[in-house]
Design a protein around this motif. Structure first.
Motif, mmCIF file in Angstrom:
data_model
loop_
_atom_site.group_PDB
_atom_site.id
_atom_site.type_symbol
_atom_site.label_atom_id
_atom_site.label_comp_id
_atom_site.label_asym_id
_atom_site.label_seq_id
_atom_site.Cartn_x
_atom_site.Cartn_y
_atom_site.Cartn_z
ATOM 1 N N ILE A 206 30.615 44.566 35.003
ATOM 2 C CA ILE A 206 31.885 43.855 35.193
ATOM 3 C C ILE A 206 31.667 42.589 36.012
ATOM 4 O O ILE A 206 32.099 41.493 35.626
ATOM 5 N N PRO B 227 42.604 40.074 35.467
ATOM 6 C CA PRO B 227 43.485 41.246 35.321
ATOM 7 C C PRO B 227 43.449 42.124 36.576
ATOM 8 O O PRO B 227 42.430 42.163 37.269
ATOM 9 N N LEU C 231 42.706 46.270 34.100
ATOM 10 C CA LEU C 231 41.352 46.191 33.551
ATOM 11 C C LEU C 231 40.800 47.596 33.294
ATOM 12 O O LEU C 231 40.193 47.853 32.251
ATOM 13 N N ASP D 66 42.254 48.726 30.205
ATOM 14 C CA ASP D 66 41.786 48.009 29.023
ATOM 15 C C ASP D 66 40.392 48.446 28.596
ATOM 16 O O ASP D 66 40.124 48.644 27.412
ATOM 17 N N VAL E 221 36.157 49.624 38.836
ATOM 18 C CA VAL E 221 36.652 48.245 38.706
ATOM 19 C C VAL E 221 36.914 47.668 40.099
ATOM 20 O O VAL E 221 36.526 46.536 40.415
#
Lengths: 130, 306, 697
Positions: A17, A37, A42, A45, A53
């Motif tokens: 990421i 985001p 995220l 998604d 994340v």
């Protein structure tokens, strides 16, 4: 910005990421001041644990790539801070390693490679600084 | 100080007959974490989960779940813990509506919307009968019944067993959704390493009833390294490498997986190998496989070398 | 709880039609018909079926939920385990009640529709059966308990069934013949048995059901271990009974009593007939008679081939006690004699005739005063069941007299006005000749003769009455012997056969206390000439052996049996004889004592051994040894059922074996150590974790 992660590799997801965010900024897909985001969004998604994340974002914030603004979420802060000096060198080496090994496989000599390299650099508008 | 652990066990031990199936297990699950519980079949995962739920008496030790000894869980406590067992048990003679009603009547915090959402995600017609459901759909109804109880802690025993890729995807999405607030915790026993990598942020690995790993995913990945050494290496001497998890041959070379490598272990590996060993990056799968292979290795040469 | 009850009801409801069919068939089969006009089969048949159904229902309800996933699915809810158990049991009870209640209600309606006019039946006859069906529900809990508690089937798994099944069986036997009084008497027992089994099953379900292996039953409180101890006692009783029966069969006397006593009318000597028994073969051809005397052991005396020609032997008369043997099959409501006379336990005798089409019809009802019409119950019921003395059925031994029915108006005419303790008579064909009656301190001999003054012409109409019926009898008192030594029928003594001889009165009987047959002779003045037990050395030693086997019984059971018989004696206003069970002679007494002491000693030894193996503390062991003194061999059996074998592992500190459940080693006092670290454990420490938490927030 499109982030995609692959499982089963030897790169941890949170690093995938951060890399992709940094790349997007480096490639100009994300400008300073753009919002990324939210962690929740995220995570949803890309179907990755929100803690993962969050960890990626936290690292980007620590490195000064992103900054958290009240009410607006995560924003891209400054382009220069995308990578640390050491990281930049590591990445350059990584890319060069691939090119060099390919060049050697194709039986190019050093002069030819350097010359070619120079042509390419000039073509994208880079010139010697000194 | 508020305890940040939703689950912790102290020397949890369980014997079946003469055999210790779970031995001195000290597992801690912090609030908000999603823990992937990994282990071979029969390693003691299900036994551990059953003890956590108060469905099995520990031979020794304690398990504390949501601040309560697992043996004394009250119905209210159970209402705060969601559990889906192996095989997604449902009553075959019920319709989905019956299942929903049964859940609504037996859980105080039942949320119809949550049930609906999950059922929809798995693409299940609500009028269907349980016995006509596919395995994936059954998993969907089962998960929906568990999530609709709005639990603080979710315990899942091998939920992805036998699921098709679409259902697995739905399962992962459901779990991500569940822990989106990062306040709710999940303990998930599974064999699907890809799912663990995505959904979990922590892993716990049980080998032969012992908990060998309980840490965050990236901690695990940063602390385990693999060295590739050439074929002259003698595997029986590998026991002298500190922190060696497992060694296996790979195309004329030996792959040595080492935990917490330091200068000493690196030197030990160097001594074993004729040429300079090469350090390669370890994927989650490499690490987990190395740990799980110990179960078998311990019963063969490795035990003797100890 | 209601949700679980609803779910259980839905799940179990599909069994209801099966239950109905089974219960309805059982009820239908026990309805009266031409061959058996009474409904005495209702309780045995419906009771047995209901017991099986209750047990099966319990298994069917509990078994599916004991699978680990199913158990977790049902029990991991905001519902307590106790409530889940009660919901299950409640649903079972509702289904069971519907399955048996409705057919029984239908049966009651049928009985009230046909009652008395068509068959000797009353709707109340359903009540003991209903009560028995209710107590059979305890088998539902027993099934739950069996499944909830893990043990091996050949081992102790069936124990929960044994205790309750025995209790229910005994209750059934009692209810079968005691009518409404029995039902009322059994009510508290039913409630206790049900409550206890329910409680034990609930505890087992709450605390043991999810354990895949046997665990200490005390985890489920006291009721389950106590229940298992009862199971152990029942097992022991059963084993002892089997051994006893076996021993008895193998060692019983070579000569058996053939059932007929004779008396020498001149001397009053008693002769008995016996047969030789070789193994189990009954050899009638070798039946002989032998004269009895005080010192004659019928096993040792050489049998005389036949009787000396100078002796004239006549058979002694069988004595009938107040409650006649001519009625059988009593269920506490009605008793049937061998043809169509029925005793209604409310104190009436009902007379039925078969009608065309297969049924019966009530034609007349007798009470103390005589025959009445069948329209309504007469007003003077008998105090106790009357005796029909002759097949002609015109002479009855009623409460306080011997009477004959006047065939014209049905009134009872008194022949002998005395309350009979027992009656014995000799008859030629259908005509009575002599009648012996024991009444109080007197034994009287009457000679009966017919006064042929009855009108004979109209007799052809009735198919039952014969000419002899119509003859009125007269009784002439021939002799009276008054004596205070006369034996009276009681719970201690039975009067078997009697005879009036030239020299006095001779009687043979049976003493329930000593379990021996005896002979008593009284002279004409009422003095006791002699009284002795019939000696039978081989049967005595056999009895001693059987008694010895009895010594294996749990001592508490023997003591309870003793207390019971003493209580019974006191209740009947008699002198209680302690240890009458063992009172069968010094040989038997010695054997039983020796066996009992030995078995208790052995039992204590086994208890100590098992207790060590089960890791019991010294205090608990002492309690168990004490309990074993009372339970005998059932003690170790109970121990076996209650505790699981202890798991032993070697101590990580001192390497000696130690019990895995205790935290400290008995030998070295060390804790259990974590298994040795192999250097590959990866656990994030608190510090590390704190750092990572900080990072992600």
């Amino acid at each position: 910005m499109q982030i995609q992660v692959n499982t089963g590799g030897n790169v941890p997801l949170y690093r995938q990421i951060t890399d992709q965010v940094r790349q997007a900024i480096a490639a100009g897909q994300l400008q300073v001041g753009d919002a990324v985001p939210s962690v929740r969004q995220l995570a949803k998604d890309i179907v990755v644990n929100p803690n993962t994340v969050a960890k990626a974002y936290a690292e980007l914030v620590r490195d000064g790539v992103l900054e958290s603004q009240q009410g607006r979420g995560m924003l891209v802060s400054a382009r220069k801070n995308v990578y640390t000096k050491a990281e930049r060198l590591r990445r350059l080496d990584q890319a060069l390693d691939v090119a060099i090994s390919e060049a050697i496989t194709l039986h190019f000599e050093m002069d030819e490679i350097l010359q070619r390299m120079q042509q390419r650099l000039e073509k994208v508008g880079l010139s010697r600084t000194s | 100080m508020e305890d940040n652990r939703v689950i912790y066990t102290e020397d949890l031990t369980r014997y079946f007959g003469q055999q210790a199936v779970v031995r001195n297990l000290n597992l801690a699950v912090p609030r908000g974490a999603v823990v992937g519980l990994l282990g071979l079949n029969g390693a003691g995962k299900t036994t551990t989960l059953r003890m956590l739920l108060g469905m099995l008496e520990p031979t020794r030790g304690h398990a504390t779940v949501l601040g309560k000894d697992s043996r004394d869980l009250t119905p209210e406590d159970r209402g705060r813990i969601g559990f889906t067992g192996e095989g997604h048990f449902l009553y075959d003679w019920m319709s989905i509506r019956d299942t929903e009603k049964f859940g609504r009547d037996t859980f105080p915090r039942w949320d119809d919307r949550l049930f609906q959402e999950t059922v929809d995600r798995f693409g299940i017609a609500r009028l269907a009968h349980v016995r006509s459901l596919s395995r994936g759909q059954r998993a969907g109804v089962s998960l929906a019944s568990t999530l609709a109880t709005a639990p603080e802690l979710l315990i899942l025993d091998d939920p992805s067993l036998g699921l098709d890729p679409v259902s697995r995807r739905a399962l992962n999405e459901t779990l991500i959704d569940f822990c989106a607030t990062r306040q709710r915790s999940v303990l998930l026993s599974t064999h699907m390493l890809d799912d663990v990598e995505r959904v979990a942020d922590r892993v716990a690995i049980i080998v032969d009833g012992r908990l060998l790993v309980n840490t965050s995913l990236d901690d695990l990945q940063s602390r385990v390294a693999i060295w590739s050494v050439d074929g002259t290496f003698d595997p029986t001497r590998a026991a002298h490498v500190p922190g060696l998890i497992h060694s296996r041959p790979l195309g004329g070379r030996w792959m040595l997986t080492v935990a917490d490598p330091d200068a000493e272990s690196e030197a030990a590996i160097a001594r074993l190998s004729a040429t300079a060993p090469q350090r390669v990056n370890a994927s989650l799968e490499d690490i987990v496989l190395a740990y799980l292979s110990r179960s078998r290795a311990e019963h063969s040469f490795y035990a003797g070398a100890n | 709880m209601w949700a679980v009850l609803q779910k259980e009801l839905k799940q179990t409801a599909r069994l209801l039609p099966i239950g109905w069919v089974i219960a309805a068939i059982a009820c239908y089969l026990s309805l009266p018909n031409r061959q058996s006009p009474v409904v005495t089969m209702l309780l045995p048949l419906v009771g047995m079926v209901s017991g099986i159904c209750a047990f099966a229902l319990g298994i069917l309800q509990a078994a599916p939920d004991l699978n680990a996933s199913a158990f977790a699915y049902l029990h991991h809810r905001a519902v307590s385990r106790s409530n889940i158990f009660w919901a299950k049991t409640g649903a079972g009870a509702i289904i069971y009640a519907l399955a048996f209640g409705m057919p029984l209600a239908a049966t009651a309606i049928w009985l009230s529709a046909h009652g008395l006019q068509d068959y000797p039946v009353r709707p109340a006859q359903v009540l003991p059966t209903l009560e028995f069906v209710v107590s059979c529900f305890a088998l539902h809990s027993a099934a739950t308990l069996i499944l909830a508690r893990r043990a091996s089937w050949p081992g102790t798994r069936a124990y929960p069934l044994l205790g309750v099944a025995t209790a229910i069986f005994m209750q059934g036997v009692y209810l079968k013949s005691n009518g409404l009084h029995g039902a009322v008497f059994c009510m508290p027992i039913t409630c206790c048995v049900l409550a206890w089994t329910l409680h034990a099953a609930r505890n087992a379900w709450c605390h043991l059901a999810n354990e895949p292996q046997k665990v200490n039953a005390f985890r489920a409180g006291w009721s389950v271990p106590a229940y298992l101890a009862v199971g152990a006692v029942v097992v022991m009783i059963f084993i002892v009974a089997c051994i006893g029966a076996l021993v008895e069969q193998r060692t019983v006397a070579s000569r058996g009593y053939a059932g007929a006593d004779f008396v020498d009318a001149q001397t009053g000597d008693v002769w008995i007939s016996y047969y030789s028994r070789l193994g189990e073969e009954l050899d009638l051809t070798r039946t002989r008679v032998v004269r009895l005397a005080r010192n004659v052991d019928i096993d040792t005396v050489e049998p005389m081939a036949g009787v000396p020609p100078t002796t004239k032997l006549s058979p002694m008369l069988p004595a009938q006690h107040g409650e006649g043997v001519s009625f059988y099959n009593s269920d506490g409501f009605f008793a049937l004699d061998y043809r169509s006379l029925v005793y209604d336990c409310r104190g009436y005798v009902l007379k039925y005739v078969p009608i065309a089409g297969g049924g019966w019809r009530l034609v007349s009802i007798y009470d103390r005063t005589g025959r009445h019409s069948a329209d309504h119950l007469p007003t003077a019921p008998f105090a106790r069941r009357p005796n029909w003395l002759w097949s002609g059925r015109s002479v009855f031994a009623v409460d306080d007299a011997i009477v004959q029915e006047d065939s014209d108006n049905g009134k009872f005419i008194k022949l002998i006005d005395a309350p009979p303790d027992w009656v014995a008579y000799a008859a030629e064909e259908t005509a009575p000749t002599e009648l012996l009656i024991g009444t109080g301190d007197e034994v009287r001999l009457y000679r009966l003769s017919a006064t042929s003054n009855a009108p004979a012409a109209e007799s052809a109409a009735s198919d039952v009455s014969a000419a002899s019926d119509r003859e009125l009898l007269t009784a002439e008192l021939v002799r009276t012997i008054r004596s205070q030594h006369l034996p009276k029928p009681s719970v201690h003594t039975a009067v078997t056969r009697v005879a009036m001889t030239d020299v006095g009165f001779t009687v043979t009987g049976y003493s329930y206390d000593t379990q021996q047959r005896f002979v008593m002779r009284i002279d004409n003045d009422g003095n006791l000439v002699e009284q002795f037990e019939i000696r039978n050395s081989s049967s005595k030693s056999a009895t001693a052996l059987v008694m010895g086997v009895l010594g294996l019984m749990p001592p508490v059971v023997l003591e309870a049996a003793d207390l019971y018989q003493m209580g019974l004696a006191i209740a009947n206003g008699q002198r209680p004889v302690p240890l009458s069970l063992v009172n069968t002679g010094s040989q038997a007494k010695l054997t039983i004592m020796a066996v009992m002491l030995t078995s208790v000693a052995v039992a204590i030894g086994i208890t100590l051994l098992l207790g060590r193996r089960y890791g019991l503390s010294n205090r608990k062991l002492a309690v168990w040894v004490l309990a074993t003194c009372g339970l005998g061999l059932a003690g170790p059996l109970a121990l076996l059922a209650i505790y699981p074998a202890v798991i032993i592992d070697s101590c990580p500190s001192c390497r000696r074996p130690r019990v895995v459940t205790s935290n400290r080693c008995d030998e070295c006092g060390a804790d259990w150590l974590a298994p040795t670290q192999s250097g590959i454990e990866l656990v994030d420490t608190e510090r590390r974790r704190a750092a990572s938490v900080e990072l992600i927030t």
